[in-house]
Design an enzyme around this catalytic site. Structure first.
Site, PDB file in Angstrom:
ATOM      1  N   ASP A  97     -41.611 -35.235  -6.219  1.00 11.25           N
ATOM      2  CA  ASP A  97     -42.072 -34.127  -7.045  1.00 11.25           C
ATOM      3  C   ASP A  97     -42.760 -34.730  -8.268  1.00 11.25           C
ATOM      4  OD1 ASP A  97     -42.186 -31.524  -8.286  1.00 11.25           O
ATOM      5  OD2 ASP A  97     -40.442 -30.989  -7.062  1.00 11.25           O
ATOM      6  N   ASP A 197     -45.897 -30.319  -9.459  1.00  6.28           N
ATOM      7  CA  ASP A 197     -45.272 -29.255 -10.235  1.00  6.28           C
ATOM      8  C   ASP A 197     -46.202 -28.663 -11.289  1.00  6.28           C
ATOM      9  OD1 ASP A 197     -42.609 -27.991 -10.992  1.00  6.28           O
ATOM     10  OD2 ASP A 197     -43.210 -28.838 -12.919  1.00  6.28           O
ATOM     11  N   GLU A 253     -48.367 -26.814  -6.709  1.00  9.36           N
ATOM     12  CA  GLU A 253     -47.835 -25.518  -7.133  1.00  9.36           C
ATOM     13  C   GLU A 253     -48.947 -24.853  -7.943  1.00  9.36           C
ATOM     14  OE1 GLU A 253     -43.798 -23.752  -9.139  1.00  9.36           O
ATOM     15  OE2 GLU A 253     -44.749 -25.438 -10.095  1.00  9.36           O
ATOM     16  N   HIS A 325     -36.339 -23.706  -4.337  1.00 10.41           N
ATOM     17  CA  HIS A 325     -35.289 -23.825  -5.353  1.00 10.41           C
ATOM     18  C   HIS A 325     -35.503 -22.880  -6.534  1.00 10.41           C
ATOM     19  CE1 HIS A 325     -38.655 -25.999  -6.874  1.00 10.41           C
ATOM     20  NE2 HIS A 325     -38.082 -26.082  -8.060  1.00 10.41           N
ATOM     21  N   ASP A 326     -36.621 -22.144  -6.536  1.00 11.19           N
ATOM     22  CA  ASP A 326     -36.904 -21.223  -7.643  1.00 11.19           C
ATOM     23  C   ASP A 326     -36.740 -19.760  -7.249  1.00 11.19           C
ATOM     24  OD1 ASP A 326     -37.610 -23.122  -9.571  1.00 11.19           O
ATOM     25  OD2 ASP A 326     -39.697 -23.187  -8.905  1.00 11.19           O
TER      26      ASP A 326
HETATM   27  C1  BGC Z   1     -40.492 -25.806 -10.819  1.00 10.37           C
HETATM   28  C2  BGC Z   1     -39.331 -25.261 -11.575  1.00 10.37           C
HETATM   29  C3  BGC Z   1     -39.358 -25.883 -12.942  1.00 10.37           C
HETATM   30  C4  BGC Z   1     -40.713 -25.675 -13.642  1.00 10.37           C
HETATM   31  C5  BGC Z   1     -40.874 -26.551 -14.816  1.00 10.37           C
HETATM   32  C6  BGC Z   1     -41.648 -25.243 -11.591  1.00 10.37           C
HETATM   33  O1  BGC Z   1     -42.492 -24.439 -11.191  1.00 10.37           O
HETATM   34  O2  BGC Z   1     -40.521 -25.453  -9.465  1.00 10.37           O
HETATM   35  O3  BGC Z   1     -38.108 -25.474 -10.938  1.00 10.37           O
HETATM   36  O4  BGC Z   1     -38.351 -25.334 -13.730  1.00 10.37           O
HETATM   37  O5  BGC Z   1     -41.779 -25.961 -12.779  1.00 10.37           O
HETATM   38  O6  BGC Z   1     -41.040 -27.872 -14.423  1.00 10.37           O
END
Ligand code: BGC
Length: 551
Positions: A97, A197, A253, A325-326
């Site tokens: 990640d 991320d 993402e 996980h979110d």
């Molecule tokens: C991750 C989250 C994280 C955030 C800040 C995201 O989109 O998937 O779990 O808290 O980024 O890093």
């Protein structure tokens, strides 16, 4: 051009909750190594690990304090090296990640910035003067002001997430080169690539004016810090200096990319290999709203699903998922409570796995893990979850109602430890788990599902069918054509190539469904034992199938 990762079947591990091997109650890399054969058995070939770098864990690893070190709670750099090699020898590529929108406030870069906030080292972060308060009224994505004051100054640093995650200043070319060097370092270790991320936030459009506020005086400034014009230059430079130099696979993402620009982001020359398709994340089955019209939910979801598939078409591949996980677990998200069962969990798998795009499974999804509502807000640990609760209270909700909504929606739901077996703590740890195990581990566990006609066995069939040489080309490159769109509660599509037409059909209603599909077809997958094919197709409530039609 064909790429190795077009054949990717992904699996996401949330390392803290996967498998603990040293009794400290926190999952670790050796725990992942221990289960590699299970993952091979499942059939996956790409493994994405949520962050394992050194971190104070304010955001469970999404706050990195050393990009080059594995956090000791997860093990060592040598363990990671071993994991990469062991996975590689089993045909599995590891994705780490990549968290480069922000660091931890404990990162030496930020500590340096704090000690001399107007000096050159502080240029790595976004530090601005305030006037009687923060520079502007942006709200952080996790709640509260997006600015925190640096003690004894009138300077503030920007953090789009928690105050312990200061945003990096991508306008600084030296910082960008430091980041690229770090990315190359990891790619040199033999990684398959990265999940990237929060990358849509790296470019900010500076507004020092306060905007018209909500009742808390703050405002969601997304238009100023998500996919802001100019981000392309950063992304292109990042890809040019890192990913494109390797045969790497990257999943960003990144949401809301305009259709006409999609090829720039994920095509052959894209900044990334692919991005997650988040279209469904706003859908939640609401018992009270859908009690009278459950099919309305399916229809809305279906419409958007097909729009999204058409939107991407053959411009590239999105990454398809139903859990991460979110988000809460998929059964509670998509299935009315009364119908959460072995059939409907299988139906979900069938519906998304054969779409065009890269499928990813989140740990525990393959055994049907479910949300674990808490009796007290204190049983949650996640800051964003606590902020959510506080916002509900601030809006005037009672504590009881606020907890009800948190239990329904909060992201920590999917972070309970993996349920391996029916021994104490579900076989996750011999110690005290960092986050409580869902007590339903006695009914839902990996061990129990190793044999027989289990959900796990079904997921293995799903993956095997997706990889089956006879159909693989069609699943990967074939067109997707929606079918029976007018039939309420039916999600159906064909995947077509010159040689084949493969049907995916799901009856998302609690009644029998009859479809005008006459010629008997070869059944490739079925969540029931039988299928009634005759002059028409008769599907049982919640039945989901995959059929082959010779051309
Ligand atoms: C991750 C989250 C994280 C955030 C800040 C995201 O989109 O998937 O779990 O808290 O980024 O890093």
């Amino acid at each position: 051009m064909k790429k190795w990762w077009h054949e990717a079947i992904g699996y996401q591990i949330y390392p803290k909750s996967f498998q603990d091997t040293n009794g400290d109650g926190i999952g670790d890399l050796r725990g992942i190594i221990q289960h590699l054969d299970d993952l091979v058995d499942l059939g996956i070939n790409v493994l994405w690990l949520s962050p394992i770098n050194q971190s104070p864990m304010v955001d469970h690893g999404y706050d990195i304090s050393d990009y080059y070190q594995v956090d000791p709670v997860f093990g060592s750099n040598e363990d990671l090296q071993e994991l990469i090699q062991q996975a590689d020898s089993r045909g599995i590529k590891i994705l780490l990640d990549l968290v480069i929108n922000h660091t931890s406030d404990q990162h030496p870069w930020f500590q340096e910035a704090l000690s001399d906030p107007t000096g050159p080292a502080a240029q790595r972060y976004i530090i601005r003067h305030g006037q009687d308060g923060p520079p502007n009224n942006w709200r952080s994505i996790f709640g509260g002001s997006a600015w925190t004051r640096i003690p004894e100054t009138d300077l503030y640093y920007l953090h789009l997430f928690t105050k312990n995650q200061p945003d990096l200043n991508w306008e600084n070319p030296t910082l960008r080169q430091e980041l690229y060097g770090m990315v190359r370092y990891w790619l040199d270790q033999g990684l398959g690539g990265f999940r990237i991320d929060a990358i849509s936030h790296i470019k900010k459009d500076w507004q020092y004016e306060n905007m018209p506020p909500d009742s808390d005086g703050l405002v969601n400034g997304f238009e100023y810090f998500r996919n802001v014009a100019g981000i392309e230059a950063f992304l292109d430079e990042l890809a040019e200096n890192t990913f494109r130099l390797y045969d790497s696979f990257t999943i960003a993402e990144m949401d809301d990319i305009q259709q006409e620009r999609l090829a720039e982001f994920i095509g052959d020359q894209g900044y990334f290999s692919t991005v997650f398709d988040f279209f469904h994340t706003k859908f939640y089955i609401r018992q009270e709203r859908y009690a009278k019209d459950p099919l309305g939910f399916v229809e809305e979801l279906k419409e958007e699903l097909f729009q999204r598939q058409a939107y991407v078409a053959d411009q590239g591949f999105m990454t398809n998922f139903i859990e991460n996980h979110d988000k809460i677990r998929s059964p509670g998200k998509f299935i009315p409570k009364a119908y959460i069962n072995e059939y409907s969990k299988r139906l979900l798998a069938v519906c998304y796995f054969f779409l065009r795009g890269i499928p990813v499974i989140y740990q525990g999804q393959e055994i049907g893990m479910e949300d674990y509502p808490k009796e007290s807000i204190h049983d949650y640990l996640d800051l964003a979850t606590h902020n959510m609760y506080q916002e509900f209270l601030d809006k005037g909700m009672s504590a009881e109602d606020a907890l009800f909504w948190v239990n329904l929606e909060c992201r920590e739901n999917s972070r309970t430890p993996m349920q391996w077996d029916a021994t104490e703590q579900a076989g996750f740890t011999t110690g005290e788990p960092w986050f409580a195990v869902n007590p339903n581990y006695l009914e839902i566990s990996y061990a129990q599902q190793r044999k027989g006609n289990s959900l796990l066995a079904f997921y293995k069939k799903v993956v095997a069918l997706r990889k089956n040489e006879q159909y693989r080309e069609t699943w990967i490159y074939g067109q997707l054509i929606p079918q029976f769109e007018e039939v309420k509660g039916c999600i159906a599509y064909t995947r077509e190539s010159e040689a084949q037409r493969l049907w995916v059909i799901a009856n998302c209603t609690p009644q029998e469904m009859r479809l005008p599909l006459s010629a008997p077809r070869v059944v490739l997958l079925n969540n029931y034992e039988q299928l009634d094919q005759g002059t028409e197709l008769r599907l049982r409530p919640g039945q989901a199938i995959v059929l082959e039609e010779e051309r």
